[in-house]
Design an enzyme around this catalytic site. Structure first.
Site, PDB file in Angstrom:
ATOM      1  N   LYS A  78      29.196 -11.660  -9.727  1.00  0.00           N
ATOM      2  CA  LYS A  78      28.553 -11.499 -11.157  1.00  0.00           C
ATOM      3  C   LYS A  78      28.728 -13.090 -11.604  1.00  0.00           C
ATOM      4  O   LYS A  78      29.685 -13.797 -11.513  1.00  0.00           O
ATOM      5  CB  LYS A  78      29.335 -10.713 -12.050  1.00  0.00           C
ATOM      6  CG  LYS A  78      29.122 -10.600 -13.470  1.00  0.00           C
ATOM      7  CD  LYS A  78      29.739  -9.314 -13.940  1.00  0.00           C
ATOM      8  CE  LYS A  78      29.425  -9.235 -15.445  1.00  0.00           C
ATOM      9  NZ  LYS A  78      30.165  -8.247 -16.238  1.00  0.00           N
ATOM     10  N   SER A 154      27.890  -4.457 -18.091  1.00  0.00           N
ATOM     11  CA  SER A 154      27.128  -5.762 -18.016  1.00  0.00           C
ATOM     12  C   SER A 154      26.993  -6.344 -16.430  1.00  0.00           C
ATOM     13  O   SER A 154      26.321  -7.156 -16.366  1.00  0.00           O
ATOM     14  CB  SER A 154      27.844  -6.681 -18.838  1.00  0.00           C
ATOM     15  OG  SER A 154      29.190  -6.823 -18.253  1.00  0.00           O
ATOM     16  N   SER A 178      31.942  -2.104 -17.667  1.00  0.00           N
ATOM     17  CA  SER A 178      30.966  -2.841 -16.832  1.00  0.00           C
ATOM     18  C   SER A 178      31.060  -2.727 -15.225  1.00  0.00           C
ATOM     19  O   SER A 178      30.016  -2.922 -14.658  1.00  0.00           O
ATOM     20  CB  SER A 178      31.054  -4.280 -17.260  1.00  0.00           C
ATOM     21  OG  SER A 178      30.642  -4.292 -18.836  1.00  0.00           O
TER      22      SER A 178
END
Length: 613
Positions: A78, A154, A178
């Protein structure tokens, strides 16, 4: 082997490398070609070129497969997690900077032989559960099954890329869900670990006091293997916590007993009109019952009240604090929705923060009480899902609905594993989360593996199944693994006897009324105070089966309990009828010289009844 259809789970790759069926370079080339066909999903913020991957591959030529736990294993990162020499943007071009060193957890993965394929798309500054808050040039990340639907966020690109078979595992972060919501929406396993046991060094925080790295995997055992590699104390992380032995790698076991599971009351099961998800949640309860689990409905109001505080309370000010200087100079660079959430937080007061802290502590205490009798809480990971266009039209309200069952966990210091739980009639994936108070990560992974073997779904959106246990890390032998320890009692600690409180007040519970194998004799010990028996193992043919109760004692309380056992009594291993061995009360042989053999009474309570007469 046809690499075009290769499922890159850990077990398949590690076995293939050992057997020389293919090389890491061949696997990487295949995954690069596979990634080219998914440009419409907006998975990447920065893919590494083949030339940038060469140093990682070259290093592997210096060692043999099997010498590193993640030898040749490709993974995704990420883009709020640092990879040295590659820009970190957090989905904001104006924020972009190139770190000189790796994040602590990335460094551990690289040292274990893993290969980073690139940085993945995300909701800007990790503010969102939808995956649509990534501004140009990247744009909303698209679901692995249907690009018209949201990916979840996210950690959107990390989940979608893994679900499409572009890597073996991926890294996300988790503040409000997330690392779990994208797992559900892309049919993956998502581990949200206990806060503080995986380092946040080199990771841009959203809410620093709540954040943790998360792991997406194709199966529960892959998640465990990666977790164990990442699991190390980082003294440079001011929020680091010591991981107890019961949650360590050496306490890992791949078998799980059938658990005691809490589920929300029927009135607290919210699916926002998604009947397919409601049906699948009831099916998940039914499946656990088939596995022999005990199911208890509980009031999850303390969890829901805590969840409400994450965005409605002052914790959103932590997001502002993480970006304070940047926000002052680059407000126009923020996604409008993200800016609308973070910007007003500058006006929150310290008084409001402390008021919220007091409410949160009350919720935390209530949550611990309702969780005390069970092994874990099973919740829908998210109530429902939405098309991308609907979320873009109503970004705040729909995002909030997705966090209904996830927002509380870091606030209340829980850990959790999101697991797949089937597909609706329209083909949308659904999942549930197994959640428990801090330091139950390994136990939850055990139950996730048990669940996986039972449900048998395919991995992500690949249409392929992970070979059962192929990636499992062998459990060390001779190691106690449970968070509770069974102890057999035969005298003053029996139910109704004067020392039973030493068990009940430590949270122990009676799990069996049985007797020992026929190898013991029972003695009434002399002395003042509370009468006590002494149980001694004898040679074959000279003993009886002594009646006992087996109590399950929380592991954290066991040492204190044993410390109170007076000589000549001690805790050793006692053989039960049926040949099972448990910890239990025994007596040293020398003490029987002045004791009375009462074996013929058939047990301590029968002896006491005779004495009363």
């Amino acid at each position: 082997m046809n690499l075009g259809t290769l499922l890159p789970d850990l077990g398949t790759l590690l076995k293939g490398y050992r057997n020389q069926d293919f090389s890491p370079a061949q696997v990487i080339d295949q995954l690069i070609a596979r990634a080219d066909s998914y440009a419409d999903r907006n998975i990447w913020i920065r893919r590494l070129s083949r030339a940038e991957l060469d140093p990682y591959l070259a290093r592997l030529t210096e060692c043999e497969p099997g010498t590193l736990p993640l030898y040749g294993i490709p993974f995704l990162i990420k883009d709020n997690i640092d990879l040295a020499g590659v820009p970190t943007t957090a989905a904001c071009e104006a924020y972009s900077h190139t770190p000189a060193v790796n994040a602590f957890v990335v460094e551990r993965l690289l040292a274990a032989g893993a290969i980073p394929l690139g940085k993945t798309n995300m909701d800007q500054f990790a503010t969102g559960l939808v995956g649509t808050r990534s501004p140009p040039p990247w744009g909303p990340c698209r679901n692995a099954f249907d690009p018209a639907w949201i990916s979840g966020g996210s950690s959107s690109g990390s989940a979608v890329g893994l679900a499409l078979g572009l890597a073996s595992f991926s890294l996300g972060t988790d503040t409000a869900g997330s690392g779990r919501v994208p797992a559900m929406l892309n049919n993956l396993y998502g581990l949200k670990p206990t806060r503080g046991i995986l380092s946040m060094s080199g990771i841009l925080p959203a809410c620093r006091s709540l954040d943790c790295p998360s792991i997406f995997a194709l199966c529960a055992e892959d998640a465990r293997t990666v977790f164990n590699v990442m699991l190390a104390r980082d003294d440079k992380d001011s929020y680091a916590r010591e991981n107890p032995f019961r949650n360590s790698r050496r306490a890992t076991h791949t078998a799980a007993s059938t658990p005691r599971i809490a589920v929300p009351r029927t009135s607290q099961r919210t699916f926002n009109g998604n009947e397919g998800n409601a049906i699948l949640f009831e099916a998940a309860i039914a499946r656990w019952l088939e596995l022999g689990a005990e199911i208890t409905e509980i009031d999850i109001s303390p969890m829901l009240e805590a969840a409400q505080q994450l965005y409605d309370g002052p914790w959103v000010a932590e997001r502002y604090a993480a970006l304070d200087t940047f926000l002052s100079d680059h407000r126009e660079a923020l996604d409008p929705v993200v800016g609308g959430i973070i910007g007003p937080a500058a006006d929150l007061t310290a008084v409001a923060m402390w008021q919220a802290q007091y409410r949160m502590q009350a919720s935390r205490q209530q949550a611990m009480r309702v969780m005390a009798p069970v092994d874990f809480l099973m919740l829908p990971t998210a109530p429902t899902s939405f098309p991308v266009d609907e979320v873009l039209a109503d970004p705040v309200r729909l995002n909030s609905l997705l966090g209904h069952y996830t927002n509380f966990m870091n606030l209340l210091d829980f850990c959790g594993v999101a697991v797949p739980a089937g597909f609706t009639a329209s083909g949308q994936p659904f999942g549930v989360t197994l959640a428990a108070p801090a330091f139950a990560d390994q136990q939850l992974l055990n139950y996730a593996a048990l669940w996986q073997r039972s449900i048998g779904l395919t991995a992500g959106a690949t249409g392929q199944s992970v070979a059962e246990e192929v990636g499992a890390e062998p459990a060390p032998t001779g190691v106690a693994t449970d968070v509770e320890i069974e102890v057999a009692v035969c005298g003053a600690h029996l139910s109704g006897q004067p020392l039973n409180w030493q068990l009940t007040e430590r949270g122990a519970r009676c799990v069996a009324v049985t007797c020992t194998s026929p190898h013991y004799r029972l003695f009434a010990l002399p002395g003042a105070g509370i009468p006590r028996p002494g149980m001694v193992r004898v040679v074959e043919g000279e003993g009886i089966g002594v009646p006992v109760e087996v109590w399950s004692v929380p592991a954290v309380e066991f040492g204190g309990f044993v410390a109170n056992v007076p000589a000549p009594l001690c805790i050793g291993k006692v053989q039960l009828a049926g040949q099972r061995w448990v910890s239990g009360f025994l007596c040293e042989q020398w003490a029987t010289a002045k004791a009375t053999d009462i074996s013929h009474f058939g047990g301590w309570e029968a002896y006491l009844a005779f004495e009363v007469k």
